[in-house]
Design an enzyme around this catalytic site. Structure first.
Site, short mmCIF file in Angstrom:
data_model
loop_
_atom_site.label_atom_id
_atom_site.label_comp_id
_atom_site.label_asym_id
_atom_site.label_seq_id
_atom_site.Cartn_x
_atom_site.Cartn_y
_atom_site.Cartn_z
N ASP A 9 0.58 -1.38 -0.26
CA ASP A 9 0.18 -0.20 0.11
C ASP A 9 1.06 1.25 0.37
OD1 ASP A 9 -2.25 1.85 0.97
OD2 ASP A 9 -3.39 -0.40 0.95
N HIS A 33 1.79 2.26 -2.93
CA HIS A 33 1.50 3.30 -3.80
C HIS A 33 1.69 4.07 -3.93
CE1 HIS A 33 -2.46 0.38 -3.29
NE2 HIS A 33 -1.37 -0.73 -4.10
#
Ligand SMILES: *[C@@H]1O[C@H](CO)[C@@H](O)[C@H](O)[C@H]1NC(C)=O
Length: 393
Positions: A218, A241
């Site tokens: 993430d 991310h």
């Protein structure tokens, strides 16, 4: 003459030795308090005993964790303490229980709360999260997972040279803190591990994240509501991310994000590069005075992105505009390759358009051609060489 002289020297040396041992901090070795470096014996009580002694000490104290693997259940290191100088020196690895259910429903695995002047030096935290990630992917009902390390409502914290592996959820959380320095941190988890943010900062001021390497499933760094005076410099991100301000604006009443510098970062194969993200619904939140400077993008899907229409599962927000006001955001000296056509995307709130967005010296290519830019409700200016051509108005 020789003999009295050497006795005098001996005496001086012993005086020096005694005074130096008096002034050096007391050290509590977890092994001498019952911890076992076998990776199997639960050492939680020994760590808590070392904490109780250190926290109760009126002088500076050190908790020492030697080499080896130490199994720990959920541990809460709580203040207030009698001193504000506690060092946790770790040569070994702290391992969470292999059955993810043991800590999977706790918010966090290792937490420091209401402490002042705590430093962690070295060491590895192994969250053993792979089993839980698999459970989440198969859609079974699974615990949500624990954050590996959290500092909560604490001041003057140093995290130096720590490695965090395979967290169940977020790796490191800084929540409600002032003056935190994280440097030489290494985060490592699989690129498809769910919700395993590297470092999450919220409701905190004066946090610095320096010289770190974060690869996870993430956000490498996520910056939540109430973050002010944050400095991020010299970070390598990927997989992951990217570095994200947000998600903001989930709550109607929400503290803003202000004065954030993200400098000299490299993104490799990430989903986003530098991003600001808010829910598409009413909120008092804001993001202002944000600088993204000196970034290199290597095959990044969305290198520069503002997304104010975040509405997962289209629940509780369809058709609404974000209340979050985004202003004074600068993207400066950002170069590299986009993995999609659109390298710059500003999708701002129709009710609170972005203002004061600056692009300065940006060059992003997609398949050896100029990438594209897309703007919606975005106001600002471009200077220097900017490719793709700015669509700011
Ligand atoms: C912004 O934050 C930095 C630390 O990241 C701090 O040194 C600086 O004083 C802050 N600026 C303002 C105007 O508060």
């Amino acid at each position: 003459m020789a003999k009295p002289m050497s006795s005098l020297i001996l005496l001086l040396i012993s005086i020096l030795f005694v005074t130096s041992s008096l002034s050096s901090p007391v050290t509590y070795d977890v092994v001498s308090l019952g911890a076992k470096a076998d990776g199997k014996t639960d050492s939680t009580q020994a760590f808590l005993a070392a904490w109780t002694k250190s926290c109760g000490s009126t002088e500076a104290a050190t908790i020492y964790v030697p080499q080896g693997r130490f199994l720990l259940g959920k541990v809460e290191f709580k203040g207030e303490c009698k001193n504000n100088d506690i060092t946790v020196r770790i040569d070994g690895t702290l391992v969470s229980p292999s059955d993810y259910n043991v800590i999977g429903n706790a918010d966090n695995w290792i937490v420091f709360e209401h402490v002042d002047g705590v430093s962690i030096n070295g060491g590895t935290l192994d969250g053993q999260g792979t089993g839980l990630w698999t459970c989440k992917k198969t859609g079974k009902s699974c615990p949500s997972g624990a954050t590996t390390l959290e500092f909560s409502n604490s001041n003057n914290i140093v995290i130096n040279g720590l490695t965090s592996l395979n967290s169940q959820m977020f790796h490191i959380v800084i929540n409600g803190c002032n003056n935190v320095k994280a440097q030489g941190v290494k985060v490592s988890a699989s690129g498809n591990s769910p919700n395993t943010d590297g470092i999450h900062v919220q409701s905190s001021s004066g946090v610095a994240i320096l010289n770190s390497r974060i690869g996870t499933g993430d956000d490498c760094v996520s910056i939540g509501p109430g973050t002010t005076n944050l400095w991020i410099e010299n970070v390598a991100c990927g997989p992951g991310h990217g570095i994200s301000v947000g998600s903001l604006g989930k709550e109607q009443e929400e503290a803003g994000v202000q004065n954030v510098t993200v400098k000299t970062v490299t993104f490799t194969g990430t989903e986003n590069g530098v991003r600001i993200k808010s829910w598409g619904r009413p909120s008092s939140g804001f993001a202002r005075n944000i600088l993204f400077q000196h970034a290199i993008m290597n095959n990044v899907q969305n290198p520069i992105v503002i997304d104010q229409n975040y509405c997962p599962d289209e629940e509780n927000c369809p058709g609404q505009a974000s209340g979050v006001k985004i202003s004074d955001v600068t993207f400066q000296d950002i170069h590299g390759t986009s993995a999609t056509e659109v390298g710059v995307k500003f999708d701002c709130s129709s009710e609170n358009p972005c203002s004061g967005i600056t692009l300065d010296d940006v060059k992003l290519t997609y398949q050896n051609k100029a990438a594209e830019a897309s703007c919606s409700h975005a106001d600002g200016s471009a200077s220097g060489f900017v490719q793709p051509n700015s669509c700011l108005v």
